[in-house]
Design an enzyme around this catalytic site. Structure first.
Site, PDB file in Angstrom:
ATOM      1  CB  SER A   1      -1.169  -0.434   1.444  1.00 27.36           C
ATOM      2  OG  SER A   1      -2.582  -1.227   0.571  1.00 27.36           O
ATOM      3  CB  CYS A   2       3.689   1.914   1.804  1.00 30.55           C
ATOM      4  SG  CYS A   2       3.320   1.883   3.272  1.00 30.55           S
TER       5      CYS A   2
END
Length: 155
Positions: free
Chosen positions: A45-46
């Site tokens: 996600s990052c």
């Protein structure tokens, strides 16, 4: 400690950044600042969030806005992360979590029934006056950078 609210002055910080030097809110005073906090470099996600903000960086710049990503990772890790994914946004290294804690984002999290402390994914849009104009908490990455861009354009 109470959470930050819309209209509050954004807590100031000065932190080391990828590629050397430092990043501070004061250095971008008078411009809208997108300050997004994320847990860790090079996680699914990052990485997607950083790629999305990098892809839209020219549009943020057209809107007069500066984008800063901030995590507890060190500068060396940020450098590798930026290089691996051709990221163009600035990344601040908050190893001591001073800014993360000033924004009340060092929180208890839970994964697979295990509790631990970590960074809450959140974005703050700071207006030209240094006050918080918008806050997104517990961010879902898909479509987030676009939503922040629309808000930045409206400032």
């Amino acid at each position: 400690m109470a959470d930050l609210l819309l209209g509050d002055l954004a807590p100031q910080f000065e932190l080391p950044k990828d590629g050397g030097g430092s990043l501070s809110l004061a250095a971008s005073a008078g411009k809208p600042i997108v300050l997004y906090f994320y847990p860790q470099d090079d996680t699914t996600s990052c990485t997607q969030e950083a790629i999305d903000f990098s892809r839209l960086k020219p549009e943020f710049e057209q809107a007069g806005a500066v984008v800063i990503g901030l995590s507890p990772d060190n500068v060396k890790k940020h450098d590798k992360f930026k290089s691996k994914y051709d990221l163009t946004i600035d990344l601040a290294a908050d190893e001591e979590r001073k800014a993360i804690e000033a924004y009340h984002l060092w929180v208890e999290k839970s994964m697979y029934g295990r509790k631990y402390m970590g960074v809450e994914r959140a974005t703050f849009l700071i207006g030209r006056d240094g006050r918080i104009a918008r806050i997104w908490r517990k961010v879902r990455v898909k479509g987030h950078a676009e939503e922040v861009l629309e808000a930045a354009r409206a400032l």
